[in-house]
Design an enzyme around this catalytic site. Sequence first.
Site, PDB file in Angstrom:
ATOM      1  N   ARG A 290      31.443  40.150  31.238  1.00 31.63           N
ATOM      2  CA  ARG A 290      32.601  40.391  32.097  1.00 31.63           C
ATOM      3  C   ARG A 290      33.277  39.048  32.361  1.00 31.63           C
ATOM      4  NH1 ARG A 290      33.054  40.677  38.301  1.00 31.63           N
ATOM      5  NH2 ARG A 290      35.257  41.060  38.392  1.00 31.63           N
TER       6      ARG A 290
ATOM      7  N   HIS B 169      41.512  37.801  38.343  1.00 30.12           N
ATOM      8  CA  HIS B 169      40.459  37.195  39.162  1.00 30.12           C
ATOM      9  C   HIS B 169      41.054  35.947  39.814  1.00 30.12           C
ATOM     10  CE1 HIS B 169      35.813  36.958  39.629  1.00 30.12           C
ATOM     11  NE2 HIS B 169      36.355  36.124  40.503  1.00 30.12           N
TER      12      HIS B 169
ATOM     13  N   GLU C 290      37.923  41.846  43.558  1.00 28.65           N
ATOM     14  CA  GLU C 290      37.851  41.569  44.995  1.00 28.65           C
ATOM     15  C   GLU C 290      39.218  41.346  45.635  1.00 28.65           C
ATOM     16  OE1 GLU C 290      35.120  38.403  45.751  1.00 28.65           O
ATOM     17  OE2 GLU C 290      33.449  39.435  44.814  1.00 28.65           O
TER      18      GLU C 290
ATOM     19  N   ASN D  38      30.691  44.178  43.846  1.00 29.16           N
ATOM     20  CA  ASN D  38      30.102  42.842  43.863  1.00 29.16           C
ATOM     21  C   ASN D  38      29.288  42.734  45.146  1.00 29.16           C
ATOM     22  OD1 ASN D  38      31.581  42.383  41.583  1.00 29.16           O
ATOM     23  ND2 ASN D  38      32.986  40.909  42.504  1.00 29.16           N
TER      24      ASN D  38
ATOM     25  N   TYR E  87      26.535  40.528  47.410  1.00 32.49           N
ATOM     26  CA  TYR E  87      25.783  39.282  47.628  1.00 32.49           C
ATOM     27  C   TYR E  87      24.868  39.378  48.847  1.00 32.49           C
ATOM     28  CZ  TYR E  87      28.450  37.256  43.880  1.00 32.49           C
ATOM     29  OH  TYR E  87      28.982  37.006  42.635  1.00 32.49           O
TER      30      TYR E  87
ATOM     31  N   GLU F 231      28.920  42.185  40.047  1.00 31.22           N
ATOM     32  CA  GLU F 231      28.435  40.832  40.350  1.00 31.22           C
ATOM     33  C   GLU F 231      27.282  40.921  41.321  1.00 31.22           C
ATOM     34  OE1 GLU F 231      31.265  37.948  41.900  1.00 31.22           O
ATOM     35  OE2 GLU F 231      32.749  38.623  40.439  1.00 31.22           O
TER      36      GLU F 231
HETATM   37  C1  GCO Z   1      33.561  36.911  43.292  1.00 28.55           C
HETATM   38  C2  GCO Z   1      33.778  35.600  43.276  1.00 28.55           C
HETATM   39  C3  GCO Z   1      33.064  34.791  42.297  1.00 28.55           C
HETATM   40  C4  GCO Z   1      32.233  33.815  43.027  1.00 28.55           C
HETATM   41  C5  GCO Z   1      30.898  34.415  43.324  1.00 28.55           C
HETATM   42  C6  GCO Z   1      30.021  33.516  44.128  1.00 28.55           C
HETATM   43  O1  GCO Z   1      34.089  37.621  42.458  1.00 28.55           O
HETATM   44  O2  GCO Z   1      32.889  37.223  44.252  1.00 28.55           O
HETATM   45  O3  GCO Z   1      34.962  35.731  42.827  1.00 28.55           O
HETATM   46  O4  GCO Z   1      34.088  34.249  41.581  1.00 28.55           O
HETATM   47  O5  GCO Z   1      32.070  32.652  42.317  1.00 28.55           O
HETATM   48  O6  GCO Z   1      31.081  35.558  44.064  1.00 28.55           O
HETATM   49  O7  GCO Z   1      30.613  33.232  45.351  1.00 28.55           O
END
Ligand code: GCO
Length: 468
Positions: free
Chosen positions: A87, A131, A176, A314, A316, A373
């Site tokens: 991707r 992006h 995002e 995505n 985290y 992600e």
């Molecule tokens: C995302 C961010 C990434 C970041 C990653 C780490 O899509 O969330 O755009 O480009 O680098 O999330 O913070």
Amino acid sequence: MKDEQTPSRARSSADFPTGFLWGVAAASYQVEGAVNEDGRGPSIWDTFSRTPGKVRHGHTGDVSVDQYHRYPEDVTLMRQLGLGAYRYSIAWPRVQPDGSGAFNQAGFDYYKRLSDELHRQGIKSAATLYHWDLPQALEDAGGWPERDTAYRFAEYAAACFAELGDYVDMWITLNEPWCSAVLGYDIGEHAPGHTSKSKGWAAGHHLMLGHGLAVHAYRSLSGTAGQPGAGARATAPIGVTHNFETPRPATLHPEDIEAADRGADMRTRFFLDPMLGLPYPERHFAAYPEETPPPVLEGDMEIIATPVDFLGLNYYFEPVVAADPEHPEGFCVVDSYHETTDMGWPITPRGLSRQLHWIWDHIGGRCPLYITENGCAMPDDLTPDGMRCHDPLRVQYLREHFSVALDAIEEGIDLRGYFVWSLIDNFEWSLGYAKRFGLVYADYINQRRVPKDSYFYLREVISGAEAL
Ligand code: GCO
């Protein structure tokens, strides 16, 4: 609610369904470099990273890991990992330097070369159209708070479908949009660095409108496949990637549960509900009467609701919120007392499970999900000879999140794939090169790539040999 721990039942990565798509993700400005080559125009990130004080140590994406020239080596690293997909994102200013008017064939050609190399090595080409690198000329004309930018995006997207339709296996319109809108136009931490709430929500609406127009344009290509000049096949699935937040309530008291629900309004519902034919969340604008709601014109919501083939998430971390009567919206984010990554983000794998369930229920299972992600910045220990790089905390982070993904599939969620962020360390936006998210260590001086332990770990996962 389960604790932050992985289940004890013995399973292995071979339990992921056949065809489960393992990938890695990256973004043009973060990895390509070559910002002045082959006719690429300037983007808002070129401008922002050159503005003193905006990016740590004044770093820029001018060179980064030079993927524009070194993509064959990177694709080889992907193949050796056993990946099914890459991707990447298409840099709008590479293919249309001013964001309107003339297209730049050399820009399209780069993505054709990249896709050809991916295919040659047995890897699918998954392209994100946006992006965050808006052509600077469009920002000079007002950027995403201006409605015209949505139309420019749709035009750019249609050109990509026509030129690259025979090369791309999976399309993602936006990455995002919350970040583009809020970090870019409201908080100002990202390019173009504005600080206006109203601009932020206007940008959010126009991003989603641009998404809807692009999907609509893509759908109208179906049936033209094979016709001279039509170019695009329009058979590859198309979707969008969000970074939703579905906070966890600090306690099970009804007021904290309500607070967590409200916490999902502007980060999740704002971007998801219009895709489902629902209005923007009203609670927020009722709490902040001084903020201007998004400038919706007749027909916009129908366009945004054009069906997608999948939703990309995505993930985290999961924030924790509690009721806070002092706060206009009645909630605030509180400390969650988890271990954190190098970004200071709490490590919350069970939050991925909660988010997958929240989204799956909210969309009524209407389309498959991909994790587009997930990954972490962690301390990396490069051996003195520079040959190995130990990153046990990244391995642990990935293992815990993979395990939760497998749970979710076993619990009935149609999760089709998992893209790790990222193959190689790269430009981490306003933090420059200070944070490393790669499975492969980047030596920014000599461009040497050193696979980390997590790279070899993922290879075992993909091969089906890892316990989860
Ligand atoms: C995302 C961010 C990434 C970041 C990653 C780490 O899509 O969330 O755009 O480009 O680098 O999330 O913070």
